[in-house]
Design an enzyme around this catalytic site. Structure first.
Site, short mmCIF file in Angstrom:
data_model
loop_
_atom_site.label_atom_id
_atom_site.label_comp_id
_atom_site.label_asym_id
_atom_site.label_seq_id
_atom_site.Cartn_x
_atom_site.Cartn_y
_atom_site.Cartn_z
N GLU A 93 18.01 36.21 54.03
CA GLU A 93 17.52 35.18 54.89
C GLU A 93 17.82 34.89 56.33
O GLU A 93 16.87 34.51 57.02
CB GLU A 93 18.41 33.81 54.23
N ASP A 94 18.72 35.53 56.97
CA ASP A 94 18.99 35.41 58.25
C ASP A 94 18.61 36.51 59.26
O ASP A 94 18.70 36.71 60.45
CB ASP A 94 20.59 35.14 58.55
#
Ligand code: MN
Length: 425
Positions: A93-94
């Site tokens: 996600e990051d």
């Protein structure tokens, strides 16, 4: 709030220390070389992927996935796969790491769990408030791999433990979400300890004054409570010792949140709550004889203190749907105070505190296993039978299912069924 001042060398040593602590915890569940190698690989990928990132507290971001991994192994008792996934839970996600890379290094199962975690995160971050439909999507992931939900719970627990570093509006948003969604989920999965901690932390941020007030009152009444408990338990200990029992006995104080609930829902004062603590007797016995031994201990307790007949709860013969097993009896103390005594085996205590994960380690207990399977099947069926637009109904049904008490009924053939209060044929 302490001010964080980074120093590269201190941070390097601290990171190393945290990693060693994690490995120490992992050693209790596996000594397999390949498992450890995979964990090291996951750790290295996560360290590198998050290397430029910091948390709101100023700490290196990597401390967070390590803490989440630590929760999955030492507080939930999960396996190597869960530890790997927890370490990597924020990378897709990051950071630039892709699901394809995860599959290449760790195989399809780890990739599937991380994909699930990434999707749940998306559901949250794109919305300003919690919506019914999102809730449905989250619970739907239960049908993929239960570890998705468990790691998400561990993630939320660590975020709640470090919530002091967030701004007030963020704190309120996260705490409300936690109260609405994560605490009930933890409850339903039988993760009693985590559920309690989540609720207490929510209260701390949502109602700080009420929280502080209860914490202070618990502190000032502690000495009196402990004196009472040691006097009350002394004759029980003597008898258990005479009978050759191996056991632990302790006073368990109600959680801050459940005290708060009593005060607000029943309109009583702190001083008026009669069951602010319970006595817990945990017996060390083999699985085959635990039921008989617990009833024998029950007999010892009720020979010493008069029981209240309508307050006997036998969750040994009839475990609750979330797997909880325990025998509760309320007895009269010599000072005229009603005291709840909870009797259980070490296995039952482990299951009660750590929930689902602990069930996996006691596979021989088929009754509990199938109760949990039944529940998961029911949740899936409920969700499949609801269309997108009916999500609100689903939430109501689910929450009802979470909070109402259960009743036990027998089929004409004599099989036991657990149902919600108010169910009809
Ligand atoms: Mn996270």
């Amino acid at each position: 709030m302490e001010v964080y001042s980074p120093d590269p060398e201190t941070e390097r040593l601290e990171l190393l220390h945290k990693y060693k602590e994690l490995l120490k915890a992992v050693e209790k569940i596996t000594t397999d070389k390949e498992d450890i190698n995979h964990i090291r690989k996951a750790f290295e990928i996560a360290v590198d992927a998050h290397k430029e990132m910091r948390r709101k507290s100023g700490e290196p971001y990597i401390y967070h996935p390590i803490a989440v991994a630590m929760i999955t192994v030492s507080e939930m008792g999960l396996d190597t796969t869960a530890v790997i996934c927890a370490l990597l839970h924020d990378v897709v996600e990051d950071t630039d790491i892709t699901i394809e890379e995860i599959t290449k290094y760790f195989g399809p199962q780890v990739a599937m769990i991380i994909d699930g975690l990434t999707k749940i995160a998306g559901v949250f971050d794109n919305t300003k408030s919690i919506q019914a439909e999102n809730f449905r999507k989250i619970v739907l992931t239960l049908s993929d791999d239960i570890r998705v939900i468990l790691i998400k719970l561990a993630d939320r627990l660590h975020n709640m433990r470090t919530l002091e570093h967030m701004k007030r509006d963020k704190q309120l948003k996260i705490a409300s979400e936690t109260m609405f969604m994560y605490a009930p989920l933890a409850h339903r999965l039988g993760l009693y300890k985590i559920k309690t901690e989540l609720e207490d932390l929510c209260l701390k941020y949502i109602e700080p004054e009420a929280y502080d007030d209860i914490v202070n009152k618990l502190a000032t009444t502690k000495a009196v409570r402990e004196r009472f408990i040691s006097r009350f338990t002394l004759p029980i200990k003597n008898s258990l010792n005479d009978q050759g029992y191996k056991y632990q006995i302790k006073g368990r104080t109600k959680s801050i949140y459940s005290i708060y609930q009593k005060i607000h829902e029943k309109g009583v004062s702190f001083e008026e709550i009669y069951d602010i603590f319970a006595i817990r007797i945990i017996i060390d016995v083999p699985f085959e004889v635990e039921k008989a031994e617990i009833w024998r201990a029950y007999s010892i307790v009720t020979d010493l203190y008069q029981p209240k007949p309508d307050r006997l709860r036998d969750w040994i013969s009839f475990p609750r749907a979330n797997g909880y097993e325990s025998l509760h009896v309320t007895v009269m103390s010599p000072t005229g105070k009603w005291v709840e005594v909870q009797l259980r085996s070490m296995r039952m205590d482990d299951v009660a505190e750590r929930g689902l994960a602990a069930h996996w380690r006691y596979k021989e207990n088929n009754a509990v296993e199938s109760a949990m399977d039944d529940w998961l099947t029911k949740v899936r069926e409920t969700m499949e039978s609801h269309n997108e637009g009916e999500a609100v109904d689903f939430i109501d049904a689910f929450k009802l299912n979470l909070y109402t008490d259960e009743i036990y009924v027998f089929t004409p053939k004599g099989e036991l069924r657990t149902m919600a209060v108010g169910s009809t044929a």
